[in-house]
Design a protein around this motif. Structure first.
Motif, short mmCIF file in Angstrom:
data_model
loop_
_atom_site.label_atom_id
_atom_site.label_comp_id
_atom_site.label_asym_id
_atom_site.label_seq_id
_atom_site.Cartn_x
_atom_site.Cartn_y
_atom_site.Cartn_z
N ARG A 31 0.87 -1.19 0.00
CA ARG A 31 0.00 0.00 0.00
C ARG A 31 0.90 1.23 0.00
O ARG A 31 1.93 1.25 0.67
CB ARG A 31 -0.89 0.00 1.25
CG ARG A 31 -1.94 -1.08 1.22
CD ARG A 31 -2.69 -1.14 2.54
NE ARG A 31 -1.82 -1.51 3.64
CZ ARG A 31 -2.06 -1.22 4.91
NH1 ARG A 31 -3.14 -0.54 5.25
NH2 ARG A 31 -1.23 -1.60 5.85
N ALA A 76 -3.54 7.47 -3.05
CA ALA A 76 -3.19 6.17 -2.48
C ALA A 76 -3.30 5.09 -3.55
O ALA A 76 -4.07 5.24 -4.51
CB ALA A 76 -4.14 5.85 -1.32
N TRP A 106 -3.71 6.11 6.38
CA TRP A 106 -4.34 5.27 5.34
C TRP A 106 -5.86 5.37 5.44
O TRP A 106 -6.56 5.57 4.45
CB TRP A 106 -3.87 3.82 5.51
CG TRP A 106 -4.47 2.86 4.53
CD1 TRP A 106 -5.44 1.94 4.78
CD2 TRP A 106 -4.15 2.72 3.13
NE1 TRP A 106 -5.75 1.23 3.65
CE2 TRP A 106 -4.96 1.70 2.62
CE3 TRP A 106 -3.24 3.36 2.29
CZ2 TRP A 106 -4.91 1.29 1.28
CZ3 TRP A 106 -3.19 2.95 0.95
CH2 TRP A 106 -4.01 1.94 0.47
#
Ligand code: SF4
Ligand SMILES: [Zn+2]
Ligand SMILES: [Zn+2]
Length: 510
Positions: A316, A441, A464
């Motif tokens: 990620r 992201a 996040w």
């Protein structure tokens, strides 16, 4: 006439003002042609280079990265070390003791009869790169690998050895490397200035002698009878450090195992971050495929991938907004309450039309913090790119073939999109695509050789969720995150020597 009685003992001569001790000379020995030539020059005529005739004031210092070519080690072991041992020259070999600076420097050997250069210390450069899932990189125009595994060890060892005493540092830049020499001198001047004393005086005998690379190689060949090869890490991507492409590939062909290691390192790095190949815009793999003489190397690489354990990594990434010049100027080192212009450059029009300033007593205009609300068209310029944060979590482990099938089947179940990397051709299962601007992201699942550490910074999960609205990873990590204590003892570096451990203060990178 009385005469003075003869003295029974020789009286010590009256002392004058103490003369400063002659500084020791340290040659940073990188095993290559340049520093080997200097060593041979020193052995031939020590006095000419300001050394004692018995070379007792010379220390040959080598930082072991752990990834040197075996033929470079063999050359030095066979042809150089016996000459040094014969003259009882002190050779010190140092390496990093572990992944953290606080683990310190280990002196692998400190001897006047050295018979071999150590192949590796406890923590090799390749360990650092493989656990980080990356390849050697530049930061601010400097090679971080070399700073961390060479300069850092050498500097802390020197601090433990010499304390406050000045020493002479000999560096093997040759005559065509004047700009590197000047840069090095400038850095040393800055360090000396910062320390308020002369830590060391750099010396560049090859530049002084006007010897360029060809002259150096010829000199070494004439003295040692065998051509010397470039010395560098087997996976080094930097031109100037690494040999020419032709010579480098020839060496890789001669060592298919090491070539497979380098290719596997690059593969893991690109799997976790597509642009991170060894050569910036090109990969080592692509380059090797252009010459059919490399087929053996590429086969060795494929066999390596089949033999090593694989992991599925969930990667990620957060692309955070950066701070503008205005933000730094008016909000200092930290910006606690960002305004729109803290993250987005103001346009020239905004600066002109919405300037705010006050006039001082002397009539001079002083800029004030921007007051513009940014609602007018044409005030907001482009966003500023900030840091990229990465989270890597291992969610599956097993053989390569199974990894491939697992990736495909998980893709079907979860409706994610399977795409190949443009350059690497590595398949990734994307479940979040990167949008425009900052913050942004992305997230995907990818198969790569095991070995990269699971990691993300502590505040990653919070950011996040803030940015994506998602909580945690999509697949269950197979192990918890190992949290290394940040900055653990980082102000002190132990230097572990045969004579005992010296704790020295951590030096800043120049
Ligand atoms: S030889 Fe290349 S990879 Fe190795 S430390 Fe030096 S710059 Fe880095
Ligand atoms: Zn700000
Ligand atoms: Zn404006």
């Amino acid at each position: 006439m009385p005469t003075a009685a003869p003295a029974l003992f020789n009286l010590p001569a009256p002392r004058g003002p103490a003369r400063p001790a002659k500084p020791m000379t340290v040659l940073s020995y990188g095993l290559g042609a340049d520093s080997t030539a200097i060593l041979l020059m020193f052995l031939e005529d020590p006095v000419r280079y300001g050394l004692e005739p018995d070379l007792s004031d010379l220390i040959v210092l080598h930082a072991v990265t752990g990834d040197e070519w075996p033929d470079s080690l063999s050359y030095v072991n066979r042809l150089v070390l016996p000459r040094l041992a014969e003259r009882r020259v002190r050779v010190v070999q140092v390496a990093r003791r572990g992944r953290h600076d606080a683990d310190g420097v280990l002196v692998l050997e400190d001897s006047r009869t050295t018979s071999r250069i150590h192949q590796a210390g406890p923590w090799r450069l390749s360990d650092w790169l493989l656990t980080g899932g990356t390849v050697p990189q530049m930061a601010s125009g400097r090679r971080t690998c070399s700073i961390k595994f060479k300069g850092w060890c050498l500097d802390h060892w020197a601090l433990a050895e010499f304390g406050q005493a000045t020493f002479r540092r000999v560096i093997g830049y040759h005559a065509a490397e004047r700009s590197r020499m000047e840069k090095d001198t400038k850095i040393q001047d800055r360090l000396n200035q910062r320390a308020g004393r002369v830590i060391c005086e750099p010396a560049y005998p090859l530049v002084d002698a006007g010897m360029d690379r060809a002259a150096v190689e010829a000199y070494v060949l004439q003295r040692l009878g065998e051509p010397i090869k470039k010395s560098y890490c087997t996976f080094c991507p930097f031109s100037g450090v690494c040999a020419s492409r032709e010579r480098h590939e020839e060496r890789l062909r001669a060592h298919p195992d090491l070539a497979a290691d380098a290719l596997a390192m690059e593969y893991a790095s690109m799997a976790l971050n597509e642009p991170m190949s060894l050569y910036g815009t090109r990969s080592l793999y692509q380059q090797l495929t252009e010459d059919e003489r490399n087929d053996g190397v590429l086969t060795a690489f494929e066999e390596r991938l089949d033999a090593v354990p694989f992991s599925l990594y969930e990667v990620r990434r957060l692309y955070l907004p950066g701070r503008t010049k205005d933000c730094r100027r008016y909000h200092g080192a930290r910006c606690a309450r960002p305004r729109w212009w803290c993250r987005t450059e103001r346009t020239t029009a905004c600066r002109r039309d919405h300037a705010s300033y006050e006039t001082g007593a002397d009539g001079e205009q002083v800029d004030l913090e921007p007051q513009c609300a940014g609602v007018t068209d044409g005030c907001r310029g482009s966003q500023v790119k900030g840091a990229a944060w990465r989270s890597v979590r291992t969610v599956w482990e097993g053989p390569r073939l199974e990894a491939k099938f697992t990736l495909l089947s998980w893709g079907r179940e979860d409706g994610a999109r399977l795409r190949r990397g443009e350059r690497s051709q590595i398949k990734r299962l994307h479940y979040l695509d990167r949008g425009e601007g900052y913050p942004a992201a992305e997230a995907y699942l990818v198969a790569a050789p095991s070995g990269a550490d699971d990691k993300n910074r502590e505040s990653f999960e919070r950011r996040w969720t803030e940015i994506t609205g998602l909580i945690g990873t999509r697949w269950e990590p197979i192990r918890p995150l190992a949290r290394y204590q940040r900055g653990r003892g980082s102000r002190v570096v132990p230097v572990v020597r045969p004579s005992g451990v010296a704790h020295v203060r951590a030096l800043e990178v120049a």
